[in-house]
Motif scaffolding. Structure first.
Motif, PDB file in Angstrom:
ATOM      1  N   LYS A   1      -5.156  -6.835 -14.455  1.00  0.00           N
ATOM      2  CA  LYS A   1      -5.902  -5.922 -13.588  1.00  0.00           C
ATOM      3  C   LYS A   1      -4.952  -5.234 -12.612  1.00  0.00           C
ATOM      4  O   LYS A   1      -4.029  -5.877 -12.087  1.00  0.00           O
ATOM      5  CB  LYS A   1      -6.980  -6.693 -12.818  1.00  0.00           C
ATOM      6  N   PRO A   2      -5.165  -3.949 -12.310  1.00  0.00           N
ATOM      7  CA  PRO A   2      -4.284  -3.247 -11.368  1.00  0.00           C
ATOM      8  C   PRO A   2      -4.654  -3.474  -9.915  1.00  0.00           C
ATOM      9  O   PRO A   2      -3.956  -3.015  -9.022  1.00  0.00           O
ATOM     10  CB  PRO A   2      -4.474  -1.774 -11.751  1.00  0.00           C
ATOM     11  N   ASN A   3      -5.767  -4.148  -9.660  1.00  0.00           N
ATOM     12  CA  ASN A   3      -6.211  -4.377  -8.289  1.00  0.00           C
ATOM     13  C   ASN A   3      -6.821  -5.767  -8.154  1.00  0.00           C
ATOM     14  O   ASN A   3      -7.252  -6.384  -9.132  1.00  0.00           O
ATOM     15  CB  ASN A   3      -7.233  -3.326  -7.867  1.00  0.00           C
TER      16      ASN A   3
ATOM     17  N   GLU B   1       0.819  -1.211   0.000  1.00  0.00           N
ATOM     18  CA  GLU B   1       0.000   0.000   0.000  1.00  0.00           C
ATOM     19  C   GLU B   1       0.853   1.261   0.000  1.00  0.00           C
ATOM     20  O   GLU B   1       0.391   2.332  -0.367  1.00  0.00           O
ATOM     21  CB  GLU B   1      -0.931   0.001   1.217  1.00  0.00           C
TER      22      GLU B   1
ATOM     23  N   ALA C   1      -4.351 -11.368 -10.208  1.00  0.00           N
ATOM     24  CA  ALA C   1      -4.871 -10.130 -10.786  1.00  0.00           C
ATOM     25  C   ALA C   1      -3.937  -9.600 -11.872  1.00  0.00           C
ATOM     26  O   ALA C   1      -4.384  -9.172 -12.935  1.00  0.00           O
ATOM     27  CB  ALA C   1      -5.058  -9.085  -9.685  1.00  0.00           C
TER      28      ALA C   1
ATOM     29  N   ARG D   1      -3.078 -11.303  -5.657  1.00  0.00           N
ATOM     30  CA  ARG D   1      -2.365 -10.213  -6.340  1.00  0.00           C
ATOM     31  C   ARG D   1      -1.721 -10.725  -7.628  1.00  0.00           C
ATOM     32  O   ARG D   1      -1.802 -10.077  -8.680  1.00  0.00           O
ATOM     33  CB  ARG D   1      -1.306  -9.611  -5.425  1.00  0.00           C
TER      34      ARG D   1
ATOM     35  N   ARG E   1       2.818  -4.606  -5.927  1.00  0.00           N
ATOM     36  CA  ARG E   1       2.168  -3.292  -6.013  1.00  0.00           C
ATOM     37  C   ARG E   1       0.726  -3.361  -6.505  1.00  0.00           C
ATOM     38  O   ARG E   1       0.070  -2.322  -6.640  1.00  0.00           O
ATOM     39  CB  ARG E   1       2.989  -2.383  -6.931  1.00  0.00           C
ATOM     40  N   ILE E   2       0.231  -4.565  -6.746  1.00  0.00           N
ATOM     41  CA  ILE E   2      -1.190  -4.697  -7.097  1.00  0.00           C
ATOM     42  C   ILE E   2      -2.027  -4.222  -5.909  1.00  0.00           C
ATOM     43  O   ILE E   2      -1.819  -4.644  -4.770  1.00  0.00           O
ATOM     44  CB  ILE E   2      -1.540  -6.161  -7.451  1.00  0.00           C
ATOM     45  N   HIS E   3      -2.983  -3.371  -6.172  1.00  0.00           N
ATOM     46  CA  HIS E   3      -3.783  -2.760  -5.097  1.00  0.00           C
ATOM     47  C   HIS E   3      -4.761  -3.767  -4.503  1.00  0.00           C
ATOM     48  O   HIS E   3      -5.394  -4.546  -5.227  1.00  0.00           O
ATOM     49  CB  HIS E   3      -4.552  -1.559  -5.646  1.00  0.00           C
ATOM     50  N   LEU E   4      -4.871  -3.759  -3.184  1.00  0.00           N
ATOM     51  CA  LEU E   4      -5.833  -4.597  -2.469  1.00  0.00           C
ATOM     52  C   LEU E   4      -6.921  -3.701  -1.889  1.00  0.00           C
ATOM     53  O   LEU E   4      -6.705  -3.031  -0.874  1.00  0.00           O
ATOM     54  CB  LEU E   4      -5.147  -5.386  -1.351  1.00  0.00           C
ATOM     55  N   PRO E   5      -8.105  -3.651  -2.509  1.00  0.00           N
ATOM     56  CA  PRO E   5      -9.190  -2.813  -1.964  1.00  0.00           C
ATOM     57  C   PRO E   5      -9.612  -3.284  -0.573  1.00  0.00           C
ATOM     58  O   PRO E   5      -9.536  -4.483  -0.253  1.00  0.00           O
ATOM     59  CB  PRO E   5     -10.325  -3.019  -2.976  1.00  0.00           C
TER      60      PRO E   5
ATOM     61  N   LEU F   1       0.316   3.180  -7.226  1.00  0.00           N
ATOM     62  CA  LEU F   1      -0.488   2.240  -7.994  1.00  0.00           C
ATOM     63  C   LEU F   1       0.165   1.978  -9.347  1.00  0.00           C
ATOM     64  O   LEU F   1       0.865   2.833  -9.898  1.00  0.00           O
ATOM     65  CB  LEU F   1      -1.895   2.818  -8.200  1.00  0.00           C
TER      66      LEU F   1
END
Length: 350
Positions: free
Chosen positions: A293-295, A12, A288, A285, A236-240, A16
């Motif tokens: 996908k970025p997230n 985090e 994804a 991650r 660095r894949i975003h985790l919502p 992104l």
């Protein structure tokens, strides 16, 4: 999962991913999976899953009948990722030193002294073939190396090459004379993947290959720098927050408590550990990025969760009588836990 995420590595804190970075990572992963498909036919999910396990820097346990291509898959993975590769056939007479290496008395310019000779574990990718045929002491030596990424022999510690992966196989039949891995040691494997059989069409392709068709190219798709780059992109894949909450609720619901689904309370003795939640996040991650996908989305969690949780959920005896397997429990658990928490906040629930 064998690696917890240290606070300093928390993704985090990173920026992104840009669309170009996502496309670059997805393209590289797509090439690897496509080339694997030239060696292993009709096993698309298996190829994606094992590739995701490597990108998540985890260890993978492959379980299936003999002759389904498990060994060829591991050899192809090593070649395509440009990793050094060693294979060990596990047998009851295999000793821990046969894995880690040992000290041997030799003549040196300084006189006679003990010299450490490295075992096959000193490689990037180790194939532990039929791991359940070795004794618990030998299994423990390998599992320690998996956890610590180093071995200690006669009081001296030796670091293993980085990256280091173990892909182990075991045969679900002919279990006489085997030593099943305890649940606590199975937890060291990020994934446990069941290798399915193939249909008639796939068999025809395999027969054609064996009768003279050109063999697949296992040359590297990426180099060491490219692999490090992929690892960085995965981190660095975003985790919502909503997806993280879903993972936490799924893992919490795997324990037979008051809030667990009825089938969990009836059939599960022990649920998954926090390490399982970390493993779901890291592998999701990687999945994804493979999907471009970025997230992380809920789909990625559903894709990796059965292979992450299936060997970490311990069932009661009643489960077998009712036809429940660990995989079935996990699949029903994913359906039973809503993706979004619809419960009222505690202050409103009162």
């Amino acid at each position: 999962m064998t690696d917890a995420i240290a606070p300093a590595e928390t993704p985090e804190a990173e920026a992104l991913l840009s669309p170009d970075e996502v496309a670059r990572g997805a393209e590289a992963i797509g090439k690897i999976v496509a080339r694997l498909g030239e060696t292993i036919f009709g096993q698309d999910d298996l190829l994606r899953m094992t590739t995701v396990g490597i990108l998540a820097r985890g260890h993978v346990l492959l379980e299936g009948l003999p002759g389904l291509g498990k060994t060829e898959l591991v050899k192809a993975l090593a070649g395509l990722f440009g990793l050094s590769f060693r294979r060990v056939q596990f047998t009851p007479d295999l000793l821990p030193g046969d894995i880690t290496g040992t000290q041997i008395l030799e003549e040196t310019p300084e006189g006679r002294r003990l010299v450490f000779h490295r075992g096959p574990v000193f490689t990037h990718l180790l194939l532990a073939d039929e791991i359940n045929r070795a004794t618990p002491k030998t299994q423990a030596a390998l599992l320690e190396a998996m956890q610590e990424r180093r071995v200690t022999v006669f009081g001296e510690t030796h670091d293993l090459p980085r990256p280091f992966f173990v892909l182990a196989t075991q045969n679900p039949i002919e279990l006489e004379g085997t030593y099943p891995l305890p649940e606590a040691q199975l937890d060291r494997f990020t994934f446990k993947i069941e290798v399915p059989g193939v249909d008639a069409g796939t068999l025809a392709k395999i027969i054609t290959r064996e009768n003279g068709a050109a063999s697949a190219d296992h040359g590297p798709v990426i180099d060491a720098a490219g692999l490090d780059d992929l690892f960085g992109l995965v981190d660095r894949i975003h985790l919502p927050t909503a997806v993280a909450d879903y993972v936490a609720r799924v893992v919490a619901a795997s324990h037979p408590g008051e809030d667990a689904p009825e089938f969990v309370r009836g059939f599960v003795r022990f649920g998954a550990s926090p390490r399982a939640a970390i493993a779901i996040v890291k592998t999701a991650r990687a999945a994804a990025l493979a999907a471009g996908k970025p997230n992380v989305g809920f789909d990625e969690v559903r894709f990796v969760a059965p292979a992450v949780l299936g060997h970490r959920v311990v069932l009661d005896y009643a489960a077998r009588a009712e036809g429940y397997t660990p995989r079935r429990v996990v699949e029903e658990l994913l359906d039973a836990v809503p993706e979004l928490d619809r419960r009222l906040p505690p202050d409103l629930a009162e």
